[in-house]
Design an enzyme around this catalytic site. Structure first.
Site, mmCIF file in Angstrom:
data_model
loop_
_atom_site.group_PDB
_atom_site.id
_atom_site.type_symbol
_atom_site.label_atom_id
_atom_site.label_comp_id
_atom_site.label_asym_id
_atom_site.label_seq_id
_atom_site.Cartn_x
_atom_site.Cartn_y
_atom_site.Cartn_z
ATOM 1 N N ALA A 198 0.830 -1.204 0.000
ATOM 2 C CA ALA A 198 0.000 0.000 0.000
ATOM 3 C C ALA A 198 0.865 1.256 0.000
ATOM 4 O O ALA A 198 0.604 2.221 -0.742
ATOM 5 C CB ALA A 198 -0.921 -0.006 1.216
ATOM 6 N N TYR A 199 1.896 1.257 0.821
ATOM 7 C CA TYR A 199 2.770 2.422 0.942
ATOM 8 C C TYR A 199 3.542 2.667 -0.351
ATOM 9 O O TYR A 199 3.578 3.791 -0.868
ATOM 10 C CB TYR A 199 3.724 2.204 2.111
ATOM 11 C CG TYR A 199 4.646 3.358 2.416
ATOM 12 C CD1 TYR A 199 4.129 4.586 2.822
ATOM 13 C CD2 TYR A 199 6.023 3.214 2.338
ATOM 14 C CE1 TYR A 199 4.977 5.644 3.121
ATOM 15 C CE2 TYR A 199 6.877 4.253 2.642
ATOM 16 C CZ TYR A 199 6.351 5.476 3.028
ATOM 17 O OH TYR A 199 7.193 6.516 3.322
ATOM 18 N N ALA A 200 4.146 1.609 -0.900
ATOM 19 C CA ALA A 200 4.929 1.761 -2.121
ATOM 20 C C ALA A 200 4.057 2.200 -3.282
ATOM 21 O O ALA A 200 4.461 3.028 -4.107
ATOM 22 C CB ALA A 200 5.651 0.454 -2.453
#
Length: 253
Positions: A160-162
């Site tokens: 999700a972050y990447a």
């Protein structure tokens, strides 16, 4: 200086807006820019005490700074943030969008509500701040986004972050080209593992040690490592760098 030398031309004060400037990398960037002579608007969302502490550190050293709250994903709050910068200091020359949210989960187990929160801050927030920067930065100015080296390293658990930070990278050159003719640079830095509270939270000493050994320099980055690069890219010495993603990570992928 001799009588034949031209007089020094005073350099007008430059003004920076640093989102997420109360803690971590954002705080250190705010301090570094202030050290370089910029007036700084220290943006924060909830941690007013830390923002005030950052401002006090700057003003105690002779700099100028104010704290201003705003949720970066709220277009009205961000417009008010830039209004305050212009009212207090006369304009905006540098915008560093350091505000961000991290959530770790496998894709299979990802809570979609968490995904929405991460993307609201990291993607929508970047667009909202970049939109105001594009409208208000003065000639000679700079916008600096903040991504992550995980976009390249592809560590499990960071899906999700990447994904959210890949969006930040994807608009960098587009925005630089859209600002053609305005003498404004747009770049993004992508730090590797950096010793901030957000990075260290929830990790075991073994995990931290393993990540620290990933770069050839075999250590975690420091917020100061990142802040010095941010100051270069947004300052006169870095003004020929434009539309670039710079992985500030000690030699990781």
């Amino acid at each position: 200086m001799t009588s034949n030398d031209p007089p020094f031309t005073p350099v007008p004060e430059r003004v920076a807006v640093v989102t997420g400037g109360s803690r971590g990398i954002g705080r250190t960037v705010a301090l570094e820019l202030a050290r370089n002579g910029l007036a700084v608007v220290v943006n924060y969302t909830r941690d007013a005490a830390s923002a005030e502490e950052t401002v006090e550190t700057i003003t105690a050293a002779g700099g100028r700074a104010i704290p201003v709250p705003a949720d970066v994903a709220d277009e009205h709050a961000v417009a008010a943030l830039f209004d305050r910068a212009e009212q207090e200091f006369g304009g905006v020359d540098v915008v560093v969008n350091s505000a961000g949210r991290l959530a770790l989960s496998s894709i299979a187990d990802l809570d979609l509500a968490v995904l929405d929160d991460v993307h609201r801050t990291n993607i929508r927030g970047t667009f909202v701040v970049a939109r105001q920067a594009a409208r208000r930065l003065r000639a000679g100015g700079s916008f600096l986004g903040v991504s992550t080296s995980v976009v390249g390293a592809q560590f499990p658990g960071y899906g999700a972050y990447a994904a959210s930070k890949a969006a930040v990278e994807s608009i960098t050159l587009i925005l630089a080209r859209e600002l053609r003719g305005r003498d404004i640079t747009v770049n993004t830095i992508a730090p590797g593992p950096t010793a901030t509270d957000m990075f260290l939270d929830g990790k075991t000493p073994e995990e931290i040690d393993r990540l620290a050994k990933t770069p050839p320099l075999e250590r975690l980055g420091t917020p100061e490592d990142i802040a010095r690069v941010a100051a270069f890219l947004t300052g006169p010495a870095g003004h020929w760098v434009n539309g670039q993603i710079l992985r500030v990570n000690g030699g990781m992928v």
